[in-house]
Motif scaffolding. Structure first.
Motif, PDB file in Angstrom:
ATOM      1  N   UNK A 112       0.832  -1.184   0.098  1.00  0.00           N
ATOM      2  CA  UNK A 112       0.234  -0.001  -0.021  1.00  0.00           C
ATOM      3  C   UNK A 112       0.775   1.157  -0.088  1.00  0.00           C
ATOM      4  N   UNK A 113       1.874   1.405   0.555  1.00  0.00           N
ATOM      5  CA  UNK A 113       2.808   2.437   0.689  1.00  0.00           C
ATOM      6  C   UNK A 113       4.249   2.062   0.247  1.00  0.00           C
ATOM      7  N   UNK A 114       4.370   1.109  -0.520  1.00  0.00           N
ATOM      8  CA  UNK A 114       5.670   0.512  -1.138  1.00  0.00           C
ATOM      9  C   UNK A 114       6.406   1.587  -1.943  1.00  0.00           C
ATOM     10  N   UNK A 115       5.522   2.451  -2.650  1.00  0.00           N
ATOM     11  CA  UNK A 115       6.279   3.564  -3.525  1.00  0.00           C
ATOM     12  C   UNK A 115       6.172   4.986  -2.897  1.00  0.00           C
ATOM     13  N   UNK A 116       5.872   5.156  -1.364  1.00  0.00           N
ATOM     14  CA  UNK A 116       5.844   6.310  -1.034  1.00  0.00           C
ATOM     15  C   UNK A 116       6.953   6.997  -1.275  1.00  0.00           C
ATOM     16  N   UNK A 117       6.962   8.333  -1.629  1.00  0.00           N
ATOM     17  CA  UNK A 117       8.189   8.968  -1.810  1.00  0.00           C
ATOM     18  C   UNK A 117       8.801   8.922  -3.280  1.00  0.00           C
ATOM     19  N   UNK A 118       8.306   7.975  -4.236  1.00  0.00           N
ATOM     20  CA  UNK A 118       8.777   7.978  -5.599  1.00  0.00           C
ATOM     21  C   UNK A 118       7.817   8.741  -6.459  1.00  0.00           C
ATOM     22  N   UNK A 119       8.312   9.373  -7.463  1.00  0.00           N
ATOM     23  CA  UNK A 119       7.496  10.162  -8.478  1.00  0.00           C
ATOM     24  C   UNK A 119       7.843   9.460  -9.708  1.00  0.00           C
ATOM     25  N   UNK A 120       6.504   9.482 -10.343  1.00  0.00           N
ATOM     26  CA  UNK A 120       6.203   8.799 -11.513  1.00  0.00           C
ATOM     27  C   UNK A 120       5.469   9.717 -12.471  1.00  0.00           C
ATOM     28  N   UNK A 121       6.262   9.890 -13.703  1.00  0.00           N
ATOM     29  CA  UNK A 121       5.362  10.832 -14.537  1.00  0.00           C
ATOM     30  C   UNK A 121       5.024  10.003 -15.668  1.00  0.00           C
ATOM     31  N   UNK A 122       3.812  10.069 -16.096  1.00  0.00           N
ATOM     32  CA  UNK A 122       3.074   9.316 -17.092  1.00  0.00           C
ATOM     33  C   UNK A 122       2.834  10.407 -18.390  1.00  0.00           C
ATOM     34  N   UNK A 123       3.344  10.004 -19.617  1.00  0.00           N
ATOM     35  CA  UNK A 123       3.226  10.767 -20.902  1.00  0.00           C
ATOM     36  C   UNK A 123       2.208  10.418 -21.834  1.00  0.00           C
ATOM     37  N   UNK A 124       1.121  10.697 -21.693  1.00  0.00           N
ATOM     38  CA  UNK A 124      -0.168  10.024 -22.617  1.00  0.00           C
ATOM     39  C   UNK A 124       0.204  10.779 -24.030  1.00  0.00           C
TER      40      UNK A 124
END
Length: 336
Positions: A112-124
């Motif tokens: 549930x919080x495994x990616x906390x602090x990570x930033x992902x940008x999705x480019x449609x």
């Protein structure tokens, strides 16, 4: 309940044919008085026994009926309650109380919080209304190695389902999956602007966000009969405003993981017309990759001009699988 005109119930004491009321026993009142005198004494004796450390169901062993109810799985693992229902946010549902919160606690440690602090940008890729702004999207921008159009309209299926519609739908699904695991997710566009952004701006959005990973979502417009997906990796470019040398290796790792999970999750095969069956292609002519300073890949999810691939791309269920595959690849990359 009886209705007018119905047959009388032979077992209804109020009915005309019911049995006579029972006679009261002459011993009933003395017995009632005796019991009333005995109950308080028995209760006082039980309380004294408990105070002295008795080992009954509520004694020194700390169990008891209330404890048993609180620890029962039925109170916290019914899906719609402790696990947050369809939202899957891991929060306690209404009416489940402390027991539900306790039983759902492991969910936080399991993703549930495994990616906390990570930033992902999705480019449609592209934009649903690019076609209305041809002069704007045809304007050339610097991509490092040369100049190229700001953006294009993208392709579409033979039935008119556009690449821009496809990419935005998958982006929304992917965003939801990543946010459920605690990631901060940003989109380069969300159908909220008249055209673009241009390819150089798309790269700058990921750079400015200091993204841990950027994925640009597309669907190809190859010839009919050509099928499959492929992931595009940045080549080593060091020219003008472009310098990808620091991101080539991590981008390749990201691309390999996405390709593997995409195959497994969607059941589709790597492209049969580029990539030599690996599903991986390296390019040095894409501004969105050339100008990136953070790990970034493109994925062409299928060929919209092929009828079999188009049947998949236009399926909401398949698009969910596509988003799941991309998500799992990103998660594996971010976990290292």
């Amino acid at each position: 309940m009886s209705y007018a005109g119905s047959n009388p119930d032979p077992f209804d004491p109020s009915g005309p044919s019911g049995p006579p009321p029972p006679r009261r026993s002459p011993l009933r009142r003395p017995l009632t008085v005796a019991l009333a005198a005995l109950v308080p004494g028995a209760l006082l004796g039980w309380l004294a026994y408990e105070a002295s450390g008795g080992t009954g169901s509520g004694g020194a062993n700390g169990s008891g009926a209330a404890s048993s109810v609180l620890s029962s799985p039925a109170n916290g693992e019914d899906g719609a309650g402790s696990r947050g229902g369809a939202g899957g946010d891991g929060k306690t549902g209404a009416g489940t109380g402390t027991a539900s919160a306790s039983s759902s606690a492991p969910a936080a440690g399991s993703g549930a919080d495994s990616l906390r602090g990570k930033v992902v940008v999705i480019d449609p890729g592209h934009n649903p209304t690019n076609y209305r702004h041809t002069a704007d999207i045809n304007r050339e921008v610097d991509i490092g190695t040369n100049r190229k159009e700001c953006d294009t309209t993208g392709t579409s299926t033979n039935s008119g389902y556009s690449e821009a519609q496809f990419t935005l739908d998958v982006a929304h699904r992917l965003r939801t999956l990543l946010q459920r695991q605690g990631a901060t997710v940003r989109l380069t566009q969300d159908g909220d602007r008249p055209f673009g952004p241009c390819v150089d701006e798309r790269a700058r959005i990921g750079n400015a966000a200091h993204a841990d990973a950027v994925v640009s979502i597309h669907a190809d417009g190859a010839g009919a009969g050509q099928r499959g997906f492929h992931v595009i990796l940045p080549g080593a470019v060091h020219e003008g405003a472009a310098d990808t040398r620091a991101i080539v290796a991590p981008s390749k790792d990201l691309g390999k993981l996405i390709a593997g999970d995409f195959t497994r999750t969607t059941g589709t095969s790597p492209s049969d017309y580029v990539g030599d069956g690996t599903g991986l292609v390296t390019r040095e002519d894409l501004g969105g990759l050339n100008l990136s300073t953070v790990p970034k890949v493109f994925i062409e999810c299928g060929n919209m001009r092929d009828t079999k691939d188009a049947a998949l791309l236009t399926s909401g269920a398949w698009r969910q699988k596509a988003a799941q595959g991309i998500s799992e690849g990103i998660v594996s990359f971010l976990h290292g």
